[in-house]
Design a protein around this motif. Structure first.
Motif, short mmCIF file in Angstrom:
data_model
loop_
_atom_site.label_atom_id
_atom_site.label_comp_id
_atom_site.label_asym_id
_atom_site.label_seq_id
_atom_site.Cartn_x
_atom_site.Cartn_y
_atom_site.Cartn_z
N ASP A 1 0.94 -1.09 -0.02
CA ASP A 1 -0.15 -0.16 -0.57
C ASP A 1 1.30 1.85 -0.34
N ASN A 2 2.00 1.20 0.40
CA ASN A 2 3.02 2.48 1.02
C ASN A 2 3.88 2.45 0.54
N CYS A 3 4.91 1.43 -0.38
CA CYS A 3 5.80 1.00 -0.89
C CYS A 3 5.47 0.87 -2.63
N ARG A 4 6.10 1.20 -3.55
CA ARG A 4 6.51 1.13 -4.83
C ARG A 4 7.60 -0.47 -4.78
N PHE A 5 7.00 -1.42 -5.27
CA PHE A 5 8.12 -3.05 -5.09
C PHE A 5 8.04 -2.98 -7.00
N TRP A 6 8.71 -3.06 -7.96
CA TRP A 6 9.28 -3.26 -9.13
C TRP A 6 9.52 -5.50 -8.81
N ASP A 7 9.91 -6.14 -9.83
CA ASP A 7 10.14 -6.98 -10.56
C ASP A 7 11.72 -6.44 -11.18
N MET A 8 12.94 -7.17 -10.55
CA MET A 8 13.98 -6.52 -11.33
C MET A 8 14.06 -7.43 -12.53
N THR A 9 13.78 -7.52 -13.04
CA THR A 9 13.63 -8.17 -14.31
C THR A 9 13.06 -7.81 -15.75
N THR A 10 11.96 -8.26 -14.64
CA THR A 10 10.67 -6.78 -15.86
C THR A 10 9.72 -5.89 -15.75
N ASN A 11 10.62 -5.54 -14.36
CA ASN A 11 9.55 -4.53 -14.48
C ASN A 11 8.65 -3.99 -13.92
N GLU A 12 7.61 -5.48 -13.57
CA GLU A 12 6.54 -5.33 -13.58
C GLU A 12 6.12 -5.24 -12.03
N LYS A 13 4.68 -4.22 -11.63
CA LYS A 13 4.74 -3.67 -10.46
C LYS A 13 3.53 -4.71 -9.79
N LEU A 14 4.33 -4.32 -8.08
CA LEU A 14 3.89 -6.21 -7.29
C LEU A 14 3.76 -5.28 -6.61
N ASP A 15 2.64 -4.46 -6.71
CA ASP A 15 2.41 -2.90 -5.84
C ASP A 15 0.88 -2.41 -5.89
N LYS A 16 0.69 -1.08 -5.08
CA LYS A 16 -0.10 -1.05 -5.39
C LYS A 16 -0.50 0.24 -6.24
N ASP A 17 0.28 0.12 -6.48
CA ASP A 17 0.06 1.05 -8.70
C ASP A 17 -1.38 -0.04 -9.57
N ARG A 18 -1.22 -1.15 -9.08
CA ARG A 18 -1.53 -2.50 -10.09
C ARG A 18 -2.87 -1.69 -9.52
N PHE A 19 -3.55 -1.40 -8.26
CA PHE A 19 -5.00 -1.11 -8.08
C PHE A 19 -5.03 0.45 -8.82
N ARG A 20 -3.89 1.88 -7.96
CA ARG A 20 -4.55 2.69 -8.45
C ARG A 20 -4.44 3.07 -10.17
N ARG A 21 -3.90 2.27 -11.00
CA ARG A 21 -3.40 2.69 -12.52
C ARG A 21 -4.22 1.36 -13.17
N ASP A 22 -5.51 0.74 -11.95
CA ASP A 22 -6.04 -0.52 -13.04
C ASP A 22 -5.23 -1.15 -14.07
N LEU A 23 -4.13 -1.51 -13.31
CA LEU A 23 -3.58 -2.71 -14.09
C LEU A 23 -3.82 -4.43 -13.93
N GLY A 24 -4.97 -4.38 -13.38
CA GLY A 24 -5.78 -5.62 -12.80
C GLY A 24 -4.50 -6.36 -12.33
N GLY A 25 -5.00 -8.26 -11.31
CA GLY A 25 -3.68 -8.23 -11.24
C GLY A 25 -3.79 -7.92 -10.21
#
Ligand code: TMP
Length: 235
Positions: free
Chosen positions: A197-221
């Motif tokens: 909820d209060n950190c941005r975590f990105w997969d180091m290889t793919t830069n996939e977002k593993l955090d609340k930005d998926r909710f904020r930005r309607d990215l799904g998953g």
């Protein structure tokens, strides 16, 4: 440990008083908001996952001699914490440009910053948590200079510990937000939570977002991302 009275209900958590004035109970909800409450929703199981992840990170920080409000985990959604008088500031640390900093400075998201950046926001919903600097903070009597020195020193140490730890899990810590309070001896202590909820975590290889930005930005998953980061952190 018994709840005696609800003290405060926030967007993602409820805080209860207990029979011990030095101990509060934090209850983690599944509710999620974004854009200062403009977007509302539910992330199934988020409260359970954030309780687990915060417990994990608070224990990790303790092992590195960083004091936090964490006392004990009571059940899957609740932890006992030390009562703090909160400083009305959000402290944001950034390692890589993203979100509001990327917008404000015209940097593409993902641009590494030459040195970590610390920002303060004044916690005030009506004003939309405006960014402030040390002079605003002193002028508004939100904290003393020596307290800001402590807050900054702890925040950069936390950044170092979390960045190193997450790198070993193939996760890039882009940025995060901390909140602090004063204990009964006026000592500055880390409070709140440490979660997607209060950190941005990105997969180091793919830069996939593993955090609340998926909710904020309607990215799904969204739920899957919370599960994946919890799995990696606690594995
Ligand atoms: P920002 O790029 O939107 O300013 O967010 C920076 C970091 O701080 C990001 O990890 C999300 C977190 N954050 C919160 O936890 N609460 C807030 O109210 C804001 C504005 C950011």
């Amino acid at each position: 440990m018994q709840k005696t009275k609800m003290l405060y209900e926030g967007k993602a958590k409820i805080v209860y008083e207990t029979e011990d004035p030095q101990v509060l109970i934090v209850h983690f909800k599944d509710d999620a908001t974004a854009g200062n409450g403009a977007k509302k929703g539910t992330i199934q199981g988020k409260g359970i996952m954030n309780n687990k992840m915060s417990e994990f990170f608070f224990k990790l920080l303790k092992s590195h001699d960083i004091e936090t409000h964490y006392i004990d985990t009571l059940n899957e959604r609740e932890m006992a914490v030390k009562t703090l008088r909160m400083v009305a500031l959000e402290v944001i640390i950034r390692n890589v440009a993203a979100g509001s900093l990327a917008k404000r400075l015209g940097l593409p998201e993902g641009t590494p910053l030459s040195t970590p950046v610390l920002e303060y926001c004044y916690k005030n919903d009506e004003l939309g948590d405006p960014m402030v600097n040390r002079y605003h903070i002193m002028a508004l009597d939100l904290a003393r200079v020596s307290e800001l020195d402590d807050i900054e020193s702890i925040s950069f140490k936390v950044n170092h510990i979390l960045t190193d730890f997450l790198r070993s899990k193939n996760v890039n810590l882009i940025d995060f937000k901390l909140e602090f309070g004063r204990d009964e001896h006026d000592k500055i202590i880390l409070g709140d939570e440490i979660s997607p909820d209060n950190c941005r975590f990105w997969d180091m290889t793919t830069n996939e977002k593993l955090d609340k930005d998926r909710f904020r930005r309607d990215l799904g998953g969204v739920e899957e991302a919370y599960q994946e980061i919890l799995r990696r952190v606690t594995a």
